[in-house]
Design a protein around this motif. Structure first.
Motif, mmCIF file in Angstrom:
data_model
loop_
_atom_site.group_PDB
_atom_site.id
_atom_site.type_symbol
_atom_site.label_atom_id
_atom_site.label_comp_id
_atom_site.label_asym_id
_atom_site.label_seq_id
_atom_site.Cartn_x
_atom_site.Cartn_y
_atom_site.Cartn_z
ATOM 1 N N GLN A 1 0.833 -1.202 0.000
ATOM 2 C CA GLN A 1 0.000 0.000 0.000
ATOM 3 C C GLN A 1 0.867 1.250 0.000
ATOM 4 O O GLN A 1 0.612 2.204 -0.738
ATOM 5 C CB GLN A 1 -0.912 -0.018 1.231
ATOM 6 N N ALA A 2 1.899 1.275 0.839
ATOM 7 C CA ALA A 2 2.778 2.445 0.927
ATOM 8 C C ALA A 2 3.481 2.691 -0.392
ATOM 9 O O ALA A 2 3.614 3.841 -0.845
ATOM 10 C CB ALA A 2 3.788 2.257 2.054
ATOM 11 N N ASP A 3 3.946 1.637 -1.035
ATOM 12 C CA ASP A 3 4.608 1.783 -2.337
ATOM 13 C C ASP A 3 3.640 2.328 -3.385
ATOM 14 O O ASP A 3 4.012 3.173 -4.210
ATOM 15 C CB ASP A 3 5.163 0.432 -2.808
ATOM 16 N N ALA A 4 2.402 1.854 -3.350
ATOM 17 C CA ALA A 4 1.413 2.304 -4.337
ATOM 18 C C ALA A 4 1.104 3.788 -4.157
ATOM 19 O O ALA A 4 1.024 4.541 -5.138
ATOM 20 C CB ALA A 4 0.139 1.475 -4.206
ATOM 21 N N VAL A 5 0.928 4.234 -2.899
ATOM 22 C CA VAL A 5 0.648 5.641 -2.632
ATOM 23 C C VAL A 5 1.834 6.500 -3.050
ATOM 24 O O VAL A 5 1.671 7.553 -3.687
ATOM 25 C CB VAL A 5 0.325 5.859 -1.138
ATOM 26 N N THR A 6 3.049 6.060 -2.707
ATOM 27 C CA THR A 6 4.258 6.811 -3.066
ATOM 28 C C THR A 6 4.384 6.954 -4.575
ATOM 29 O O THR A 6 4.760 8.017 -5.082
ATOM 30 C CB THR A 6 5.502 6.109 -2.498
ATOM 31 N N ALA A 7 4.064 5.898 -5.302
ATOM 32 C CA ALA A 7 4.153 5.950 -6.761
ATOM 33 C C ALA A 7 3.212 6.993 -7.338
ATOM 34 O O ALA A 7 3.575 7.728 -8.265
ATOM 35 C CB ALA A 7 3.851 4.573 -7.349
ATOM 36 N N VAL A 8 1.993 7.089 -6.802
ATOM 37 C CA VAL A 8 1.029 8.080 -7.292
ATOM 38 C C VAL A 8 1.499 9.494 -6.957
ATOM 39 O O VAL A 8 1.441 10.405 -7.782
ATOM 40 C CB VAL A 8 -0.369 7.814 -6.697
ATOM 41 N N VAL A 9 1.987 9.689 -5.731
ATOM 42 C CA VAL A 9 2.433 11.015 -5.303
ATOM 43 C C VAL A 9 3.574 11.526 -6.171
ATOM 44 O O VAL A 9 3.667 12.726 -6.455
ATOM 45 C CB VAL A 9 2.847 10.976 -3.813
ATOM 46 N N HIS A 10 4.442 10.630 -6.618
ATOM 47 C CA HIS A 10 5.595 11.034 -7.422
ATOM 48 C C HIS A 10 5.347 10.897 -8.923
ATOM 49 O O HIS A 10 6.293 10.993 -9.712
ATOM 50 C CB HIS A 10 6.815 10.199 -7.030
ATOM 51 N N SER A 11 4.103 10.712 -9.322
ATOM 52 C CA SER A 11 3.788 10.553 -10.739
ATOM 53 C C SER A 11 3.131 11.803 -11.298
ATOM 54 O O SER A 11 2.897 12.781 -10.582
ATOM 55 C CB SER A 11 2.848 9.351 -10.920
ATOM 56 N N ASP A 12 2.796 11.744 -12.583
ATOM 57 C CA ASP A 12 2.077 12.845 -13.223
ATOM 58 C C ASP A 12 0.656 12.985 -12.685
ATOM 59 O O ASP A 12 -0.028 13.959 -13.012
ATOM 60 C CB ASP A 12 2.017 12.633 -14.738
ATOM 61 N N GLN A 13 0.225 12.019 -11.874
ATOM 62 C CA GLN A 13 -1.119 12.073 -11.316
ATOM 63 C C GLN A 13 -1.258 13.137 -10.228
ATOM 64 O O GLN A 13 -2.361 13.540 -9.881
ATOM 65 C CB GLN A 13 -1.481 10.713 -10.711
ATOM 66 N N THR A 14 -0.121 13.587 -9.664
ATOM 67 C CA THR A 14 -0.147 14.502 -8.517
ATOM 68 C C THR A 14 0.607 15.790 -8.826
ATOM 69 O O THR A 14 1.698 15.757 -9.393
ATOM 70 C CB THR A 14 0.481 13.828 -7.283
ATOM 71 N N VAL A 15 0.028 16.921 -8.444
ATOM 72 C CA VAL A 15 0.683 18.214 -8.609
ATOM 73 C C VAL A 15 0.413 19.044 -7.354
ATOM 74 O O VAL A 15 -0.672 18.961 -6.767
ATOM 75 C CB VAL A 15 0.183 18.937 -9.882
ATOM 76 N N VAL A 16 1.416 19.820 -6.935
ATOM 77 C CA VAL A 16 1.305 20.621 -5.713
ATOM 78 C C VAL A 16 1.252 22.098 -6.088
ATOM 79 O O VAL A 16 2.161 22.618 -6.753
ATOM 80 C CB VAL A 16 2.499 20.381 -4.767
ATOM 81 N N HIS A 17 0.188 22.783 -5.684
ATOM 82 C CA HIS A 17 0.023 24.215 -5.914
ATOM 83 C C HIS A 17 0.339 24.967 -4.631
ATOM 84 O O HIS A 17 -0.003 24.516 -3.532
ATOM 85 C CB HIS A 17 -1.406 24.528 -6.356
ATOM 86 N N LEU A 18 0.973 26.125 -4.757
ATOM 87 C CA LEU A 18 1.366 26.905 -3.592
ATOM 88 C C LEU A 18 0.630 28.232 -3.552
ATOM 89 O O LEU A 18 0.502 28.906 -4.572
ATOM 90 C CB LEU A 18 2.880 27.151 -3.592
ATOM 91 N N VAL A 19 0.160 28.594 -2.358
ATOM 92 C CA VAL A 19 -0.587 29.836 -2.149
ATOM 93 C C VAL A 19 0.236 30.754 -1.263
ATOM 94 O O VAL A 19 0.811 30.318 -0.261
ATOM 95 C CB VAL A 19 -1.949 29.559 -1.482
ATOM 96 N N THR A 20 0.307 32.040 -1.623
ATOM 97 C CA THR A 20 1.025 33.005 -0.813
ATOM 98 C C THR A 20 0.350 34.364 -0.915
ATOM 99 O O THR A 20 -0.604 34.540 -1.680
ATOM 100 C CB THR A 20 2.504 33.102 -1.242
ATOM 101 N N VAL A 21 0.815 35.291 -0.110
ATOM 102 C CA VAL A 21 0.435 36.696 -0.222
ATOM 103 C C VAL A 21 1.723 37.491 -0.367
ATOM 104 O O VAL A 21 2.817 36.992 -0.090
ATOM 105 C CB VAL A 21 -0.373 37.177 1.009
#
Length: 345
Positions: A192-212
């Motif tokens: 399970q941990a390997d599967a989640v890690t693979a998704v997080v590090h794939s094109d399936q996941t993107v991180v957006h940043l919010v600031t002021v």
């Protein structure tokens, strides 16, 4: 109001992303931006799940709904046929579901919960909570009609948007399963941990940043971008929130710089106020000048902070300052976001 550089269109890989993680320093409005992004995606006709993970009940007031729990709830159907669902992911409930689904511990899991074993496990190992929460989000992104799911929840989602932990903790949150995979050499937990890690590090996941546009949030945002990139995590939009409209036209620039440099003739302003029969013209002129100088200096600092952000090289979105945040103003933010990055599809 600063002018945003022309944002890059969502690339093909961005179009494929199913897990959109929204982070930012506390007080920058990341929860509101996450809700606006989810709303914009739903208004484009998608089925969207919006999830908060810190049990702060921040989303409910923004969405205008009752407090969320670990059950996915339909909160909006859009004219385009999109759906917005929401939930508050809870580590304890996620562990109970994990035991039920993967180990078939229905009644036994309930007994563990009653004696406090579940709460003890998540408190002794704080990182376990992140693992369980990410596992829940992973399940939502990977769900298809063939997967086991709770009765009454959709068969699948097009997109999952996460109101994630703040920038100082987001990498640890996203990397929690990788650490577990290193500790668990074999078995279902390792898988399970390997599967989640693979998704997080794939094109399936993107991180957006919010600031002021303030020094501390900007500094933390730049550091977070470096940390995310160093961890091999994909960054997406840089959302500059709460941008004020300065109301300045091109003809006002000379007066702007004069206010910053302190070259304004206070006596002349007082004479004009006196001619208009304004009470206490001298004192009023001094107060007006102090206010103008403070405003001009603040805009100058904001411009400098925008230059720092531009150097990061992320597509930038500017969202305006609005009076009050809630279900009435959320569509305006969603429209502003969508207009700057196309249809978010």
């Amino acid at each position: 109001m600063p002018t945003a550089p022309a944002p890059e269109p969502w690339s093909d890989t961005w179009r494929e992303a199913r897990l959109h993680v929204v982070t930012g320093k506390g007080g920058t409005g990341k929860t509101t931006v996450a809700a606006a992004m989810a709303t914009a995606l739903a208004e484009s006709g998608r089925r969207v799940l919006l999830a908060e993970v810190e049990q702060r009940q921040s989303l409910a007031p923004v969405l205008g709904c009752s407090p969320l729990d670990d059950h996915e709830r339909l909160v909006q159907v859009t004219p385009a046929g999109g759906e917005l669902h929401a939930l508050a992911v809870d580590a304890r409930a996620s562990l109970m579901e994990y035991l039920r689904v993967h180990y078939h511990l229905g009644p036994a899991g309930a007994v563990l919960d009653q004696v406090g074993a579940v709460d003890l496990a998540t408190s002794i190992a704080p990182g376990l909570g992140d693992v369980l929460v990410m596992g829940k989000l992973y399940e939502a992104t990977r769900r298809t009609p063939r997967h086991q799911r709770r009765r009454g929840t959709p068969e699948s989602y097009d997109v999952v948007v996460v109101d994630a932990p703040p920038t100082g903790r987001v990498v640890r949150f996203l990397q929690a399963n990788a650490e577990v995979a290193d500790l668990a050499r074999v078995g279902p937990i390792k898988a399970q941990a390997d599967a989640v890690t693979a998704v997080v590090h794939s094109d399936q996941t993107v991180v957006h940043l919010v600031t002021v546009l303030e020094e501390m949030p900007v500094t933390e945002t730049v550091e977070a971008v470096g940390e995310l990139r160093g961890a091999g995590l994909r960054t997406g939009l840089l959302v500059v929130n709460q941008v004020r409209d300065d109301g300045l036209a091109e003809d006002d620039l000379d007066a702007f710089h004069a206010a910053v440099d302190g070259d304004v003739d206070v006596a002349a302003i007082a004479e004009e106020l006196r001619a208009l029969q304004v009470p206490e013209p001298d004192d009023t002129a001094r107060r007006l000048l102090a206010h103008a100088r403070g405003h001009a200096e603040r805009l100058l600092v904001e411009g400098e902070q925008q230059e720092v952000l531009d150097a990061v090289g992320l597509p930038t979105v500017l969202l305006p300052t609005l009076e009050g945040i809630g279900p009435r103003t959320l569509p305006r933010l969603a429209a502003a976001l969508a207009s700057q990055v196309g249809a978010l599809v």
